[in-house]
Design a protein around this motif. Structure first.
Motif, PDB file in Angstrom:
ATOM      1  N   LEU A 291      46.281  30.095  34.535  1.00 27.47           N
ATOM      2  CA  LEU A 291      45.414  29.234  35.332  1.00 27.47           C
ATOM      3  C   LEU A 291      45.073  27.949  34.608  1.00 27.47           C
ATOM      4  O   LEU A 291      45.060  27.892  33.380  1.00 27.47           O
ATOM      5  CB  LEU A 291      44.112  29.967  35.673  1.00 27.47           C
ATOM      6  CG  LEU A 291      44.216  31.216  36.539  1.00 27.47           C
ATOM      7  CD1 LEU A 291      42.849  31.863  36.659  1.00 27.47           C
ATOM      8  CD2 LEU A 291      44.774  30.895  37.913  1.00 27.47           C
TER       9      LEU A 291
ATOM     10  N   VAL B 207      39.823  26.004  36.045  1.00 24.49           N
ATOM     11  CA  VAL B 207      39.589  27.238  36.792  1.00 24.49           C
ATOM     12  C   VAL B 207      39.036  28.310  35.863  1.00 24.49           C
ATOM     13  O   VAL B 207      38.058  28.988  36.178  1.00 24.49           O
ATOM     14  CB  VAL B 207      40.897  27.727  37.454  1.00 24.49           C
ATOM     15  CG1 VAL B 207      40.683  29.065  38.154  1.00 24.49           C
ATOM     16  CG2 VAL B 207      41.405  26.690  38.463  1.00 24.49           C
TER      17      VAL B 207
ATOM     18  N   GLN C  17      35.346  28.025  35.082  1.00 25.49           N
ATOM     19  CA  GLN C  17      34.398  28.487  36.099  1.00 25.49           C
ATOM     20  C   GLN C  17      34.168  29.991  36.040  1.00 25.49           C
ATOM     21  O   GLN C  17      33.206  30.496  36.611  1.00 25.49           O
ATOM     22  CB  GLN C  17      34.895  28.093  37.490  1.00 25.49           C
ATOM     23  CG  GLN C  17      34.877  26.597  37.742  1.00 25.49           C
ATOM     24  CD  GLN C  17      35.077  26.262  39.198  1.00 25.49           C
ATOM     25  OE1 GLN C  17      34.459  26.841  40.088  1.00 25.49           O
ATOM     26  NE2 GLN C  17      35.967  25.317  39.462  1.00 25.49           N
TER      27      GLN C  17
ATOM     28  N   VAL D  89      35.394  28.629  42.826  1.00 22.83           N
ATOM     29  CA  VAL D  89      36.848  28.556  42.747  1.00 22.83           C
ATOM     30  C   VAL D  89      37.493  29.805  43.326  1.00 22.83           C
ATOM     31  O   VAL D  89      38.619  29.757  43.841  1.00 22.83           O
ATOM     32  CB  VAL D  89      37.303  28.327  41.283  1.00 22.83           C
ATOM     33  CG1 VAL D  89      37.109  29.575  40.442  1.00 22.83           C
ATOM     34  CG2 VAL D  89      38.748  27.862  41.245  1.00 22.83           C
TER      35      VAL D  89
END
Length: 322
Positions: free
Chosen positions: A113, A117, A120, A166
């Motif tokens: 990722l 991302v 978060q 997200v």
């Protein structure tokens, strides 16, 4: 969408599960809609998920006992066995299947990722964050080849972390890719409430189209925030608005909408290709075949990746006119 909307589908360009290294950026789909990234998730209080929990969901029917103890004394003839409501068992089975999600490939670690991302997810316990990250990464890698399985991965992520924007964004994008438009709209609304982002508006508008609400799609297209979009995002919204006008039988309004877009841009980006294609298609629908032929040729001239069938459409028109 349910029908073939060449050049009219918005790209999935959010920060969801599709931003996985090596698979997050995706080529344009065969229908002329550029597809970038996506993932899936679901809502926080949905009966299928148990957001924010690191343990598996528990059923409701295991504690009550039939003919059990009353006032501390066991009734005569009572059997010491649990009473189970089969309906509760069924719900628990469905809940558990969603929570577990599809099998995770061993080579997916979550490190695929984007850094943003992963950042978060840092507020979650370490093991929980790692599991959610793996499901999001798997969703990003599967979203084009198997969008339904990608969606199931994001449902598993949502069941564990429904309060992370997200995750909800990924769920919405994957739901959209799999054709679950009501779910996509719900998830993207939730993400927007959490982070205030407006990036999702074109996809949300297209979901309204798919659900038979073109008026709502046009309403979103007129949102003040659209004026501040980058060129590609504006093009996405233009495509959806023009499609919504056509859904309502307003072909002339669709043409006017597209004519306000940068159709003659010198850029050869996919969004310009798709704008030109949509314009040519609308011209043909309006009965202006000579103009449509010219714009199909202009589309093909910059469509080096062949994301549309502009050449074939032009050939058909030429044969029809000869």
């Amino acid at each position: 969408m349910a029908e073939d909307r060449r050049g009219q589908r918005p790209s999935r360009g959010g920060a969801g599960a599709g931003r996985a290294g090596g698979s997050g950026g995706r080529g344009d789909d065969s229908r002329g809609g550029s597809r970038s990234s996506g993932g899936r998730s679901s809502s926080s209080s949905d009966s299928r998920g148990r957001g924010g929990r690191d343990d598996a969901p528990r059923g409701k029917g295991g504690a009550a006992r039939s003919g059990g103890y009353q006032g501390g004394k066991k009734q005569a003839g009572a059997q010491d066995r649990p009473h189970r409501d089969r309906r509760d068992d069924k719900v628990r089975t469905v809940d558990q299947a969603v929570y577990d999600g599809p099998d995770l490939p061993e080579d997916i670690t979550g490190a695929e990722l984007d850094r943003g991302v992963r950042a978060q997810l840092k507020g979650l316990p370490e093991k929980l964050a790692a599991r959610v990250a793996r499901h999001l990464a798997a969703a990003g890698m599967l979203i084009d080849e198997d969008p339904e399985k990608a969606y199931q991965h994001t449902l598993a992520a949502r069941a564990r972390a429904s309060r992370i924007a997200v995750v909800r964004e990924a769920a919405g994008e994957a739901a959209y890719a799999a054709g679950h438009y009501a779910e996509a709209l719900s998830e993207l609304r939730a993400a927007k409430r959490m982070n205030g982002a407006t990036d999702y508006l074109p996809i949300m508008a297209d979901c309204h189209r798919a659900l038979g609400n073109p008026e709502q799609a046009i309403k979103l297209a007129k949102s003040p925030s659209v004026a501040n979009f980058a060129s590609e995002a504006k093009a996405e919204m233009t495509l959806v608005e023009a499609g919504a006008r056509r859904d309502m039988g307003q072909i002339d309004a669709a043409l006017r909408t597209l004519e306000l877009a940068p159709l003659t841009s010198k850029s050869r980006s996919s969004w310009v290709v798709r704008l030109r294609y949509a314009y040519a298609d609308a011209l043909e629908a309006a009965g202006r075949e000579s103009d449509a032929l010219a714009w199909f040729h202009r589309t093909h001239a910059i469509d080096s990746d062949e994301i549309t069938d502009a050449a074939a459409r032009a050939d058909l028109l030429e044969r029809r006119q000869s």
